[in-house]
Design a protein around this motif. Sequence first.
Motif, PDB file in Angstrom:
ATOM      1  N   LEU A  17       0.845  -1.205   0.000  1.00 36.06           N
ATOM      2  CA  LEU A  17       0.000   0.000   0.000  1.00 36.06           C
ATOM      3  C   LEU A  17       0.873   1.246   0.000  1.00 36.06           C
ATOM      4  CD1 LEU A  17      -2.683  -1.180   2.613  1.00 36.06           C
ATOM      5  CD2 LEU A  17      -2.791  -1.304   0.109  1.00 36.06           C
ATOM      6  N   SER A  18       1.718   1.363  -1.005  1.00 39.32           N
ATOM      7  CA  SER A  18       2.702   2.445  -1.038  1.00 39.32           C
ATOM      8  C   SER A  18       2.073   3.829  -1.066  1.00 39.32           C
ATOM      9  CB  SER A  18       3.629   2.272  -2.245  1.00 39.32           C
ATOM     10  OG  SER A  18       2.877   2.212  -3.449  1.00 39.32           O
ATOM     11  N   VAL A  59       4.555   6.075   7.196  1.00 35.96           N
ATOM     12  CA  VAL A  59       5.905   5.952   7.754  1.00 35.96           C
ATOM     13  C   VAL A  59       6.856   5.597   6.619  1.00 35.96           C
ATOM     14  CG1 VAL A  59       7.385   4.784   9.426  1.00 35.96           C
ATOM     15  CG2 VAL A  59       4.958   5.135   9.951  1.00 35.96           C
ATOM     16  N   SER A  60       7.830   6.466   6.370  1.00 37.55           N
ATOM     17  CA  SER A  60       8.778   6.213   5.286  1.00 37.55           C
ATOM     18  C   SER A  60       9.770   5.126   5.687  1.00 37.55           C
ATOM     19  CB  SER A  60       9.545   7.486   4.938  1.00 37.55           C
ATOM     20  OG  SER A  60      10.405   7.847   6.013  1.00 37.55           O
ATOM     21  N   GLN A  61      10.400   4.528   4.702  1.00 36.05           N
ATOM     22  CA  GLN A  61      11.402   3.506   4.984  1.00 36.05           C
ATOM     23  C   GLN A  61      12.566   4.101   5.766  1.00 36.05           C
ATOM     24  OE1 GLN A  61      12.600   1.139   1.626  1.00 36.05           O
ATOM     25  NE2 GLN A  61      14.409   0.333   2.653  1.00 36.05           N
ATOM     26  N   GLU A  62      12.951   5.322   5.410  1.00 36.79           N
ATOM     27  CA  GLU A  62      14.069   5.971   6.105  1.00 36.79           C
ATOM     28  C   GLU A  62      13.755   6.190   7.584  1.00 36.79           C
ATOM     29  OE1 GLU A  62      14.297   6.432   1.891  1.00 36.79           O
ATOM     30  OE2 GLU A  62      12.703   7.002   3.290  1.00 36.79           O
ATOM     31  N   GLU A  63      12.530   6.628   7.878  1.00 38.10           N
ATOM     32  CA  GLU A  63      12.153   6.848   9.274  1.00 38.10           C
ATOM     33  C   GLU A  63      12.126   5.534  10.042  1.00 38.10           C
ATOM     34  OE1 GLU A  63       8.427   8.508  12.020  1.00 38.10           O
ATOM     35  OE2 GLU A  63       8.342   8.658   9.839  1.00 38.10           O
ATOM     36  N   ALA A  64      11.552   4.510   9.436  1.00 36.68           N
ATOM     37  CA  ALA A  64      11.458   3.211  10.107  1.00 36.68           C
ATOM     38  C   ALA A  64      12.846   2.629  10.357  1.00 36.68           C
ATOM     39  CB  ALA A  64      10.622   2.260   9.268  1.00 36.68           C
ATOM     40  N   GLU A  65      13.746   2.776   9.388  1.00 39.73           N
ATOM     41  CA  GLU A  65      15.107   2.287   9.566  1.00 39.73           C
ATOM     42  C   GLU A  65      15.812   3.019  10.696  1.00 39.73           C
ATOM     43  OE1 GLU A  65      16.730   2.835   5.698  1.00 39.73           O
ATOM     44  OE2 GLU A  65      16.130   0.836   4.982  1.00 39.73           O
ATOM     45  N   GLN A  66      15.528   4.313  10.849  1.00 36.05           N
ATOM     46  CA  GLN A  66      16.142   5.072  11.931  1.00 36.05           C
ATOM     47  C   GLN A  66      15.599   4.625  13.283  1.00 36.05           C
ATOM     48  OE1 GLN A  66      18.730   7.430  11.720  1.00 36.05           O
ATOM     49  NE2 GLN A  66      18.664   6.900  13.901  1.00 36.05           N
ATOM     50  N   VAL A  67      14.283   4.374  13.351  1.00 34.91           N
ATOM     51  CA  VAL A  67      13.680   3.854  14.592  1.00 34.91           C
ATOM     52  C   VAL A  67      14.324   2.525  14.966  1.00 34.91           C
ATOM     53  CG1 VAL A  67      11.570   2.947  15.635  1.00 34.91           C
ATOM     54  CG2 VAL A  67      11.491   5.052  14.283  1.00 34.91           C
ATOM     55  N   ALA A  68      14.462   1.643  13.972  1.00 39.14           N
ATOM     56  CA  ALA A  68      15.072   0.342  14.227  1.00 39.14           C
ATOM     57  C   ALA A  68      16.516   0.491  14.712  1.00 39.14           C
ATOM     58  CB  ALA A  68      15.033  -0.512  12.961  1.00 39.14           C
ATOM     59  N   ALA A  69      17.251   1.399  14.081  1.00 41.98           N
ATOM     60  CA  ALA A  69      18.647   1.628  14.478  1.00 41.98           C
ATOM     61  C   ALA A  69      18.714   2.132  15.909  1.00 41.98           C
ATOM     62  CB  ALA A  69      19.306   2.616  13.518  1.00 41.98           C
TER      63      ALA A  69
END
Length: 222
Positions: free
Chosen positions: A146-147, A152-162
């Motif tokens: 469902l793009s 939530v952008s991929q960049e934001e989610a990756e930062q949360v994960a980091a």
Amino acid sequence: MGQRWSIQPGVSDHQVRRRRPRNFFWQFRVILVGDSTVGKTSIVLRLTEGTFREDLHKTIGVDYYIHILETTPTVRVKLQVWDTAGEKEHRTITQSHLQTLLGGLLVFDLTNRQSLDYLRKWLDESGPALDQGECIFILVGHKSDLSAERQVSQEEAEQVAADLGLTYIETSAKDGTNIHEAFLTLASTIAESVKTKVTEVKGVIHGVTEINGPVLLKKMTI
């Protein structure tokens, strides 16, 4: 007291010695955590049945699924997947299970920012249990198909994960994107951790070992 590892029921010690490594199972109990309607059950059904259904009922309490996969050509893992309800009234049930689990997927809906906030709150509330259990988690952004609707952008989610020290992966149960890969990554990471712990413990005999303290946190089957 330590946790005892055991071989599969009904398998003799003589049979274990004669088996080749690729015939061994490691059994891991893992959990899916996330807010209601993020698609946890859809993820499990895509993994275990290869199907996707729009008309799923909400999970009440915990449902259990079994799936076997190979983390390497010589290691097969039997996953006991615990699909949990997302409603607040069932959250205490989820936390009580952490003492018997090796890890899991933290699932949020990419089209619903509040579902990511739910996981942050859940992690805060579950801190004491997680510290005792040493669970291994992967952050999963679901409904990547469902793009046009994502919040939530991929960049934001990756930062949360980091920030949380977690691996991040995006999935879609509808088209099957990264469903197998998410569980394979989880199982492989747990297997590597387990192998490391095994080498630290003396007296490993035919896959039966006594672990002192909460090192591995749960019962496993090797």
